[in-house]
Design a protein around this motif. Sequence first.
Motif, PDB file in Angstrom:
ATOM      1  N   ALA A 297       2.028   6.976  -6.760  1.00  0.00           N
ATOM      2  CA  ALA A 297       0.958   7.859  -7.215  1.00  0.00           C
ATOM      3  C   ALA A 297       1.431   9.300  -7.362  1.00  0.00           C
TER       4      ALA A 297
ATOM      5  N   LYS B 271       9.956   2.618  -8.507  1.00  0.00           N
ATOM      6  CA  LYS B 271       9.433   1.378  -7.923  1.00  0.00           C
ATOM      7  C   LYS B 271      10.567   0.406  -7.590  1.00  0.00           C
TER       8      LYS B 271
ATOM      9  N   HIS C  59       0.824  -1.201   0.000  1.00  0.00           N
ATOM     10  CA  HIS C  59       0.000   0.000   0.000  1.00  0.00           C
ATOM     11  C   HIS C  59       0.869   1.267   0.000  1.00  0.00           C
TER      12      HIS C  59
ATOM     13  N   ARG D 225       2.189   1.983  -3.444  1.00  0.00           N
ATOM     14  CA  ARG D 225       1.179   2.605  -4.292  1.00  0.00           C
ATOM     15  C   ARG D 225       1.056   4.099  -3.979  1.00  0.00           C
ATOM     16  N   ASN D 226       1.094   4.424  -2.681  1.00  0.00           N
ATOM     17  CA  ASN D 226       1.001   5.836  -2.286  1.00  0.00           C
ATOM     18  C   ASN D 226       2.155   6.642  -2.865  1.00  0.00           C
TER      19      ASN D 226
END
Length: 451
Positions: free
Chosen positions: A285, A296, A278, A281-282
């Motif tokens: 974004a 990543k 999670h 993803r934050n």
Amino acid sequence: MARTLPPVQAIRAEIDALFAEGRDLVEIIEDVARLGARLIIQTAVEAEVDAFLGRARYQRVATITADDNTQERAVRPGYRNGHCPTTVKTTSGPITIARPKLRGTTEKFASRLFGAGVTRTHALETLVIASFVRGLSVRDVEGALADALGPEAALSKSTVSAICQAIVAEYDAWCRRDLTDVELDYLFLDASHFKMHDGSRAEPILAAWGITTGGKPVFVGLAAAGSESTDAWHDFLTDLTARGLRPPLLIVSDGAPGLISAAEQVLAPSLRQRCLVHRARNVLAKVSAADQAEVKAAYWHIFDLSDLGDDAKPGQPLVDWVQRRIDAFAEAWAGRYPAAVKCLLSDRQSLTTYLRFPLEHHKRVRHSNFIERTFGETRRRVKVIGRFPGETSCVSLVWAVLDRAARGWRGFTMTSNGLRVLHDLRRALLRPPAQLRPTDDPALAPATEAA
């Protein structure tokens, strides 16, 4: 010679055997869906035969008393004479049902679900959802079948009740069961959103599952909520502790503020791990598409321990080592993506808590995504009805899927070194040494070993 199992029992045996094969969870869920459809339809047809003859399987007419006929069903002559396979084409593919054959009857039996010659039906989803979800209301089941097959196809109330009663009783008992004997090392908390109220947005179903001190997976709790607020999570966790659940060593969750606040209040002794997936993803974004692959890779390199080799040992030194890598990531990307770096650095200590635990558990306790695939399967299956008729219906379906899936979850390997690490953490967090005498002087207070 082994006795042939009745069709319903044979399907149940197939479902139980499915979870013993060690296959991928997604594949298992697909097969369970098909077998579950067969089970529900087979149960419905067998119940129709019971109602038609006025007696249950293996029950003789001579043994039926007045007490057996409380529903005032007529006892007809005739008997069961095996089954013949019937293939039913559904929207999820063809399934084979064992259609009962009868002899010696004065009236011809025709299933009101399929009629005399129906080989194609769109009632599969309707019937499965009606039994697992709307099954809590007999009227809902009758309405769902009438919508799919026409008013003349509605099953009797006694047949509907027979299909749904066992599921309702099992779910209710599960919600009230005692959790005193459930001792967890790891507790995973997550929520998934479903539409369950007319005119309202999707609302969360709160879920808890864990790994016991023996390394076994256990499905702990499930409940509907209006939001993921602190109060909602607090009520959910308080219910679990009221039924005997003790604080685990580690709570693994996403960064929902309400969840974090409630967990720190109700399960104060436990450590907390923020889901790395999670958080990734934050961070991503806030990164442009052109650099996402590089950022990543750099993010996951932070938590890659391969450079340490055999020197990697759980504990504070390993936590400090990874925290220095977080600093290096921040230094490298702060100029280009300050918002992404700020996101990573917030609550940064919770990203490395798992490094205090056994190395062999790291890849499974550093994220909470374990249950998301199952939640995804649940959401995909309920698209056929769009919106649930209510909270109870929604929780029932989610529970039915997760309860079956839980039987295929893999446990954790427990090595001697890992058990020693967990024992030391348990002693420091949950069973700290008692102070021999009270004192207000900090200089005289006994030192407590850091977790």
